[in-house]
Design an enzyme around this catalytic site. Structure first.
Site, PDB file in Angstrom:
ATOM      1  N   GLU A 153      30.176 -39.910  49.396  1.00 21.18           N
ATOM      2  CA  GLU A 153      28.816 -39.528  49.025  1.00 21.18           C
ATOM      3  C   GLU A 153      28.006 -39.313  50.294  1.00 21.18           C
ATOM      4  O   GLU A 153      28.098 -40.107  51.217  1.00 21.18           O
ATOM      5  CB  GLU A 153      28.212 -40.661  48.192  1.00 21.18           C
ATOM      6  CG  GLU A 153      26.822 -40.426  47.725  1.00 21.18           C
ATOM      7  CD  GLU A 153      26.739 -39.162  46.884  1.00 21.18           C
ATOM      8  OE1 GLU A 153      27.450 -39.049  45.887  1.00 21.18           O
ATOM      9  OE2 GLU A 153      25.947 -38.268  47.266  1.00 21.18           O
ATOM     10  N   LEU A 155      24.534 -38.677  50.165  1.00 25.43           N
ATOM     11  CA  LEU A 155      23.112 -38.618  49.832  1.00 25.43           C
ATOM     12  C   LEU A 155      22.254 -39.372  50.836  1.00 25.43           C
ATOM     13  O   LEU A 155      22.666 -40.377  51.404  1.00 25.43           O
ATOM     14  CB  LEU A 155      22.843 -39.097  48.406  1.00 25.43           C
ATOM     15  CG  LEU A 155      23.060 -40.551  48.008  1.00 25.43           C
ATOM     16  CD1 LEU A 155      21.895 -41.427  48.404  1.00 25.43           C
ATOM     17  CD2 LEU A 155      23.235 -40.620  46.503  1.00 25.43           C
ATOM     18  N   LYS A 209      33.445 -38.592  55.992  1.00 27.57           N
ATOM     19  CA  LYS A 209      32.152 -39.273  55.860  1.00 27.57           C
ATOM     20  C   LYS A 209      31.769 -39.974  57.158  1.00 27.57           C
ATOM     21  O   LYS A 209      30.631 -39.857  57.633  1.00 27.57           O
ATOM     22  CB  LYS A 209      32.209 -40.267  54.692  1.00 27.57           C
ATOM     23  CG  LYS A 209      30.947 -41.081  54.495  1.00 27.57           C
ATOM     24  CD  LYS A 209      29.755 -40.198  54.197  1.00 27.57           C
ATOM     25  CE  LYS A 209      28.424 -40.911  54.405  1.00 27.57           C
ATOM     26  NZ  LYS A 209      28.085 -41.841  53.374  1.00 27.57           N
ATOM     27  N   ASN A 213      28.381 -38.909  59.595  1.00 27.05           N
ATOM     28  CA  ASN A 213      27.324 -39.824  60.034  1.00 27.05           C
ATOM     29  C   ASN A 213      27.316 -39.981  61.548  1.00 27.05           C
ATOM     30  O   ASN A 213      26.258 -40.091  62.167  1.00 27.05           O
ATOM     31  CB  ASN A 213      27.474 -41.182  59.353  1.00 27.05           C
ATOM     32  CG  ASN A 213      26.838 -41.189  57.971  1.00 27.05           C
ATOM     33  OD1 ASN A 213      26.223 -40.196  57.572  1.00 27.05           O
ATOM     34  ND2 ASN A 213      26.984 -42.275  57.251  1.00 27.05           N
ATOM     35  N   PHE A 254      17.943 -32.962  62.744  1.00 24.56           N
ATOM     36  CA  PHE A 254      18.393 -34.169  63.449  1.00 24.56           C
ATOM     37  C   PHE A 254      18.229 -34.058  64.967  1.00 24.56           C
ATOM     38  O   PHE A 254      18.944 -34.694  65.724  1.00 24.56           O
ATOM     39  CB  PHE A 254      19.825 -34.555  63.041  1.00 24.56           C
ATOM     40  CG  PHE A 254      19.807 -35.354  61.767  1.00 24.56           C
ATOM     41  CD1 PHE A 254      19.503 -34.736  60.564  1.00 24.56           C
ATOM     42  CD2 PHE A 254      20.028 -36.715  61.770  1.00 24.56           C
ATOM     43  CE1 PHE A 254      19.418 -35.462  59.389  1.00 24.56           C
ATOM     44  CE2 PHE A 254      19.946 -37.456  60.593  1.00 24.56           C
ATOM     45  CZ  PHE A 254      19.651 -36.828  59.398  1.00 24.56           C
ATOM     46  N   LEU A 255      17.268 -33.228  65.386  1.00 27.71           N
ATOM     47  CA  LEU A 255      16.911 -33.166  66.809  1.00 27.71           C
ATOM     48  C   LEU A 255      15.475 -33.637  67.009  1.00 27.71           C
ATOM     49  O   LEU A 255      14.823 -33.216  67.965  1.00 27.71           O
ATOM     50  CB  LEU A 255      17.087 -31.747  67.360  1.00 27.71           C
ATOM     51  CG  LEU A 255      18.522 -31.301  67.654  1.00 27.71           C
ATOM     52  CD1 LEU A 255      18.522 -29.919  68.293  1.00 27.71           C
ATOM     53  CD2 LEU A 255      19.267 -32.298  68.561  1.00 27.71           C
ATOM     54  N   GLY A 258      12.427 -39.615  69.208  1.00 24.14           N
ATOM     55  CA  GLY A 258      11.465 -40.636  68.818  1.00 24.14           C
ATOM     56  C   GLY A 258      12.054 -42.017  68.955  1.00 24.14           C
ATOM     57  O   GLY A 258      12.536 -42.396  70.015  1.00 24.14           O
ATOM     58  N   CYS A 265      22.811 -47.107  56.596  1.00 22.63           N
ATOM     59  CA  CYS A 265      24.065 -46.354  56.688  1.00 22.63           C
ATOM     60  C   CYS A 265      24.470 -46.003  58.113  1.00 22.63           C
ATOM     61  O   CYS A 265      25.489 -46.479  58.598  1.00 22.63           O
ATOM     62  CB  CYS A 265      23.975 -45.088  55.859  1.00 22.63           C
ATOM     63  SG  CYS A 265      23.869 -45.423  54.104  1.00 22.63           S
TER      64      CYS A 265
HETATM   65  C1  UDX Z   1      22.222 -41.011  56.203  1.00 23.62           C
HETATM   66  C2  UDX Z   1      22.935 -39.639  56.111  1.00 23.62           C
HETATM   67  O1  UDX Z   1      22.006 -38.605  56.406  1.00 23.62           O
HETATM   68  C3  UDX Z   1      23.524 -39.456  54.718  1.00 23.62           C
HETATM   69  O2  UDX Z   1      24.233 -38.232  54.657  1.00 23.62           O
HETATM   70  C4  UDX Z   1      24.464 -40.618  54.421  1.00 23.62           C
HETATM   71  O3  UDX Z   1      24.978 -40.495  53.114  1.00 23.62           O
HETATM   72  C5  UDX Z   1      23.722 -41.932  54.553  1.00 23.62           C
HETATM   73  O4  UDX Z   1      23.146 -42.036  55.862  1.00 23.62           O
HETATM   74  P1  UDX Z   1      19.868 -42.015  55.417  1.00 23.62           P
HETATM   75  O5  UDX Z   1      20.340 -43.348  55.909  1.00 23.62           O
HETATM   76  O6  UDX Z   1      19.166 -41.944  54.099  1.00 23.62           O
HETATM   77  O7  UDX Z   1      21.122 -40.993  55.308  1.00 23.62           O
HETATM   78  O8  UDX Z   1      18.889 -41.447  56.539  1.00 23.62           O
HETATM   79  P2  UDX Z   1      18.703 -40.104  57.359  1.00 23.62           P
HETATM   80  O9  UDX Z   1      17.729 -39.220  56.694  1.00 23.62           O
HETATM   81  O10 UDX Z   1      19.999 -39.532  57.747  1.00 23.62           O
HETATM   82  O11 UDX Z   1      17.993 -40.706  58.670  1.00 23.62           O
HETATM   83  C6  UDX Z   1      18.669 -41.690  59.446  1.00 23.62           C
HETATM   84  C7  UDX Z   1      17.786 -42.183  60.548  1.00 23.62           C
HETATM   85  O12 UDX Z   1      17.711 -41.209  61.583  1.00 23.62           O
HETATM   86  C8  UDX Z   1      16.343 -42.494  60.171  1.00 23.62           C
HETATM   87  O13 UDX Z   1      15.977 -43.722  60.798  1.00 23.62           O
HETATM   88  C9  UDX Z   1      15.553 -41.345  60.749  1.00 23.62           C
HETATM   89  O14 UDX Z   1      14.243 -41.715  61.092  1.00 23.62           O
HETATM   90  C10 UDX Z   1      16.371 -41.009  61.991  1.00 23.62           C
HETATM   91  N1  UDX Z   1      16.227 -39.621  62.440  1.00 23.62           N
HETATM   92  C11 UDX Z   1      16.644 -38.591  61.650  1.00 23.62           C
HETATM   93  C12 UDX Z   1      15.730 -39.352  63.713  1.00 23.62           C
HETATM   94  O15 UDX Z   1      15.373 -40.271  64.465  1.00 23.62           O
HETATM   95  N2  UDX Z   1      15.649 -38.050  64.136  1.00 23.62           N
HETATM   96  C13 UDX Z   1      16.033 -37.011  63.371  1.00 23.62           C
HETATM   97  O16 UDX Z   1      15.933 -35.863  63.835  1.00 23.62           O
HETATM   98  C14 UDX Z   1      16.548 -37.286  62.074  1.00 23.62           C
END
Ligand code: UDX
Length: 437
Positions: A153, A155, A209, A213, A254-255, A258, A265
């Site tokens: 998954e 999500l 998976k 990640n 994801f760029l 911060g 996860c």
């Molecule tokens: C993540 C994966 O995206 C998802 O596919 C997997 O199933 C579960 O883990 P999630 O944990 O809900 O999902 O969070 P995500 O939206 O991926 O963000 C992860 C972390 O990265 C957050 O703390 C977010 O603030 C940080 N982040 C994300 C950044 O610092 N910069 C970014 O550009 C994107």
């Protein structure tokens, strides 16, 4: 054709998956060992804050298509497919704790008297699916009639419903054509909507998976390391990321530099992959992941240092307002939250830290949770923007200026309108954005 489907484990992942399966037209029973959670779900109420989940859940519970139970006997020989969606938390040594996965085998296995498909959704170290199948076959009266496949998954929290109903791809790691045919029936709707399907073996599905990640975490740590370079050299990481993102081979997602990644996860899943890579004799991957983790930890401590410096190195008794506690916006989840790490570090140095978050509850005794933003900001010597909830972008810096003691803002998520805050008389620090120029 609708199928009978069980979803074992009904927390973040399982609750959304169970509701999504009902939305796809199947008859669904969710199973959990937690009676309170089962009661809440049977009343149509999610036990987590997840936008859009409640109406979908409530609709299918009301129609009788979806229900929840603690009794495995109700699902064992009833379901065409059993989905395993239990937690795989991080053990002390960084490996994945698989006790919940194997507890499912111990409960379900002895009850399986007819050929059954068990589909793993949880994120697990490569090799787990084969072990799970072996355990189930040993325990089940159906013996080798039990087949395990892996259907990871992807999500995201705060987008769970959309990601469940229309995933980017469906991964099916299976050993037989029959299993694949059943899964194509399970996902008939998204497949009809052109969602791509990747068919592969069990090990590949498990690795996909972990790899996804790790790649996401790598992108975040990459841009954060570049943010450190910008800070050192006087550059600006935001146009840098924009320019990289226009390259279709790279992409802008994801760029965002911060505070780095947190949550339930990414941190645990990359640690588990590093552990498994070492076990399997692939130390290069472990080294890569260690670098990703080091950069991520550094982002948090760097913001704490900037905060200390901006308080003139006198932290004890100073009031710090923290905007955001959740690990990202749109969720009440504070697991491994970068915001709370920074807040706790400042509290440990003697600051009086007052936190406001629109959804998340803060359970750390050294932090004061405030029910409103104004209470968090009251007489603050420093304001930290640590989780980028959209409503923080709508704030009026001029009005807030009269609530705080000092108009100093550290925008660690680089999302606030620097010019607007500066015009209202605030000193604004955005690490990696060359604010000093
Ligand atoms: C993540 C994966 O995206 C998802 O596919 C997997 O199933 C579960 O883990 P999630 O944990 O809900 O999902 O969070 P995500 O939206 O991926 O963000 C992860 C972390 O990265 C957050 O703390 C977010 O603030 C940080 N982040 C994300 C950044 O610092 N910069 C970014 O550009 C994107």
């Amino acid at each position: 054709m609708p199928l009978t489907v069980s979803v074992i484990g009904t927390n973040y992942l399982g609750a959304a998956h169970a509701a999504g399966m009902a939305q796809f037209g199947h008859q669904v029973i969710g199973v959990d060992i937690d009676q309170a959670r089962v009661d809440s779900l049977n009343a149509g109420r999610p036990t987590i804050f997840e936008p859009d989940l409640e109406p979908m859940l409530a609709r299918h519970v009301a129609s009788g298509q979806l229900r929840f139970t603690t009794d495995y006997a109700e699902i064992a020989d009833w379901a065409d497919v059993h989905f395993v969606a239990v937690g795989t938390p991080r053990a002390a040594d960084g490996s994945a704790d698989l006790s919940q996965v194997f507890a499912v085998a111990d409960r379900l296995g002895p009850l399986l008297t007819r050929p059954t498909l068990v589909a793993g959704k949880s994120t697990v170290p490569v090799g787990t699916a084969a072990r799970l199948q072996q355990r189930l076959r040993e325990l089940a009266p159906a013996g080798d009639g039990v087949e395990v496949l892996w259907n990871p998954e992807f999500l995201r929290e705060a987008h769970a419903v959309a990601d469940t109903l229309r995933p980017d791809r469906i991964v099916l790691g299976a050993q037989s054509q029959q299993a694949l045919a059943t899964m194509r029936q399970v996902y008939a709707r998204p497949i009809a909507d052109q969602v791509p399907v990747v068919e592969c073996d069990l090990a590949t599905a498990e690795l996909i998976k972990s790899a996804a990640n790790t790649f996401l975490a790598m992108k975040i740590s990459f841009i954060n390391a570049l943010a450190q370079m910008c800070e050192a050299a006087g550059g600006d990481v935001v146009p840098l990321a924009d320019a990289l993102g226009y390259d279709r081979r790279i992409g802008r997602d994801f760029l965002n530099a911060g505070l780095g990644f947190g949550g339930g996860c990414l941190p645990k899943d990359i640690a588990a992959l590093a552990y498994r890579a070492t076990e399997l004799g692939v130390p290069q991957l472990t080294q890569l992941i260690t670098a990703i983790e080091t950069i991520n930890d550094t982002q948090r401590s760097a913001v704490t240092h900037i905060a200390v410096r901006s308080l003139g190195d006198e932290v004890t008794g100073r009031r710090v307002a923290v905007l955001g506690a959740a690990f990202k916006p749109g969720t009440d989840d504070t697991r491994n939250s970068p915001a709370l790490t920074v807040a706790a570090q400042l509290a440990a140095l003697g600051a009086e830290v007052r936190v406001y978050d629109p959804q998340a509850r803060v359970d750390l005794p050294e932090l004061t949770q405030c029910p409103s933003l104004d209470e968090a900001l009251d007489a603050a010597d420093l304001v930290l923007h640590l989780t980028e909830w959209p409503q923080f972008r709508q704030l009026d810096p001029a009005a807030l200026g009269s609530v705080v003691r000092r108009k100093v803002l550290i925008d660690a998520r680089l999302r606030l309108d620097r010019d607007a805050w500066q015009r209202a008389g605030w000193q604004v620090i955005q690490p990696g954005r060359a604010t000093s120029r």
